[in-house]
Design a protein around this motif. Structure first.
Motif, PDB file in Angstrom:
ATOM      1  N   LEU A 187      69.125 -24.957  30.656  1.00  0.00           N
ATOM      2  CA  LEU A 187      69.836 -23.716  30.365  1.00  0.00           C
ATOM      3  C   LEU A 187      70.963 -23.498  31.365  1.00  0.00           C
ATOM      4  O   LEU A 187      70.779 -23.693  32.563  1.00  0.00           O
ATOM      5  CB  LEU A 187      68.874 -22.525  30.405  1.00  0.00           C
ATOM      6  N   THR A 188      72.118 -23.125  30.879  1.00  0.00           N
ATOM      7  CA  THR A 188      73.373 -22.882  31.617  1.00  0.00           C
ATOM      8  C   THR A 188      74.058 -24.157  32.100  1.00  0.00           C
ATOM      9  O   THR A 188      75.127 -24.082  32.684  1.00  0.00           O
ATOM     10  CB  THR A 188      73.212 -21.914  32.819  1.00  0.00           C
ATOM     11  N   VAL A 189      73.464 -25.315  31.863  1.00  0.00           N
ATOM     12  CA  VAL A 189      74.063 -26.577  32.315  1.00  0.00           C
ATOM     13  C   VAL A 189      74.779 -27.231  31.139  1.00  0.00           C
ATOM     14  O   VAL A 189      74.185 -27.502  30.094  1.00  0.00           O
ATOM     15  CB  VAL A 189      73.006 -27.533  32.900  1.00  0.00           C
ATOM     16  N   ARG A 190      76.086 -27.469  31.339  1.00  0.00           N
ATOM     17  CA  ARG A 190      76.892 -28.083  30.282  1.00  0.00           C
ATOM     18  C   ARG A 190      78.039 -28.855  30.922  1.00  0.00           C
ATOM     19  O   ARG A 190      78.693 -28.358  31.835  1.00  0.00           O
ATOM     20  CB  ARG A 190      77.448 -27.003  29.355  1.00  0.00           C
ATOM     21  N   HIS A 191      78.255 -30.069  30.416  1.00  0.00           N
ATOM     22  CA  HIS A 191      79.395 -30.866  30.868  1.00  0.00           C
ATOM     23  C   HIS A 191      79.813 -31.748  29.699  1.00  0.00           C
ATOM     24  O   HIS A 191      79.214 -32.798  29.436  1.00  0.00           O
ATOM     25  CB  HIS A 191      79.035 -31.701  32.094  1.00  0.00           C
ATOM     26  N   ASP A 192      80.843 -31.308  28.975  1.00  0.00           N
ATOM     27  CA  ASP A 192      81.248 -31.985  27.740  1.00  0.00           C
ATOM     28  C   ASP A 192      81.736 -33.409  27.958  1.00  0.00           C
ATOM     29  O   ASP A 192      81.450 -34.289  27.138  1.00  0.00           O
ATOM     30  CB  ASP A 192      82.309 -31.153  27.017  1.00  0.00           C
ATOM     31  N   GLU A 193      82.463 -33.663  29.039  1.00  0.00           N
ATOM     32  CA  GLU A 193      82.962 -35.023  29.292  1.00  0.00           C
ATOM     33  C   GLU A 193      81.813 -35.983  29.568  1.00  0.00           C
ATOM     34  O   GLU A 193      81.785 -37.105  29.048  1.00  0.00           O
ATOM     35  CB  GLU A 193      83.963 -35.033  30.455  1.00  0.00           C
ATOM     36  N   ALA A 194      80.852 -35.559  30.379  1.00  0.00           N
ATOM     37  CA  ALA A 194      79.695 -36.409  30.669  1.00  0.00           C
ATOM     38  C   ALA A 194      78.868 -36.626  29.402  1.00  0.00           C
ATOM     39  O   ALA A 194      78.355 -37.727  29.170  1.00  0.00           O
ATOM     40  CB  ALA A 194      78.842 -35.786  31.775  1.00  0.00           C
ATOM     41  N   ALA A 195      78.755 -35.590  28.576  1.00  0.00           N
ATOM     42  CA  ALA A 195      78.026 -35.712  27.308  1.00  0.00           C
ATOM     43  C   ALA A 195      78.699 -36.743  26.401  1.00  0.00           C
ATOM     44  O   ALA A 195      78.027 -37.588  25.801  1.00  0.00           O
ATOM     45  CB  ALA A 195      77.949 -34.360  26.614  1.00  0.00           C
ATOM     46  N   ALA A 196      80.021 -36.682  26.303  1.00  0.00           N
ATOM     47  CA  ALA A 196      80.758 -37.635  25.467  1.00  0.00           C
ATOM     48  C   ALA A 196      80.562 -39.067  25.972  1.00  0.00           C
ATOM     49  O   ALA A 196      80.414 -40.000  25.170  1.00  0.00           O
ATOM     50  CB  ALA A 196      82.244 -37.276  25.450  1.00  0.00           C
TER      51      ALA A 196
END
Length: 173
Positions: free
Chosen positions: A109-118
């Motif tokens: 929860l509250t952790v998000r990193h779109d570049e790392a996810a991609a």
């Protein structure tokens, strides 16, 4: 993939397919969320491996704690990240260096990193962001509904009782 909303089937598929989970940022402090997520997942039959360099070589809930993912002596199916969003890229890089690759990178929860996810998805790893596996397991299994909280899941089926603490379980053992 759209990481703003996940289908129940996607989350359930992940929780039904993983067995070995590394929790990066696990804490020995009983009031920290990472501690009770670790405790809950252990109670549900998952093999959980705490990762915390400051606690390495000591136990949390009877499980040896490791300094880094590569120190874990078994193949990891899922890496659950309990760190700030800014700390995600090197953790994803470390996970992608494992052999075999984990099936899932899960950000709490509250952790998000779109570049790392991609980057993880490009390597064939499923990604979940801004969700908690404890909450999702409880919601999808019906445990949350039995506690008087709306889970958003409508079903006429009764939860399946399994061994363990409040284990209505979605896992098929």
């Amino acid at each position: 993939m759209n990481h703003d909303a996940y289908d129940n089937a996607y989350i359930a598929g992940i929780l039904n397919s993983v067995k070995a989970i590394a929790i990066v940022g696990a804490s020995a402090n009983e009031v920290r969320p990472s501690f009770f997520v670790l405790k809950y997942l252990l109670a549900k039959g998952f093999d959980v491996y705490p990762v915390n360099p400051g606690h390495a070589s000591r136990e949390i809930l009877g499980r040896m704690t490791y300094a880094k993912l590569s120190d874990i002596p078994v193949a990891i199916d899922m890496v659950d990240i309990f760190r700030a969003s800014a700390a995600v890229p090197p953790i994803v890089d470390e996970a992608l260096a494992l052999d075999p690759l984990p099936k899932v990178i899960w950000m709490q929860l509250t952790v998000r990193h779109d570049e790392a996810a991609a980057k993880a998805e490009a390597a064939g790893v499923k990604v979940v962001m801004n969700r908690c596996p404890k909450i999702e397991y409880g919601r999808l299994s019906g445990e949350i509904g039995w506690n008087g909280v709306s889970s958003g899941v409508i079903s006429s089926k009764r939860p399946i009782m399994r061994g363990g603490f409040q284990s209505f379980g979605i896992r098929q053992k």
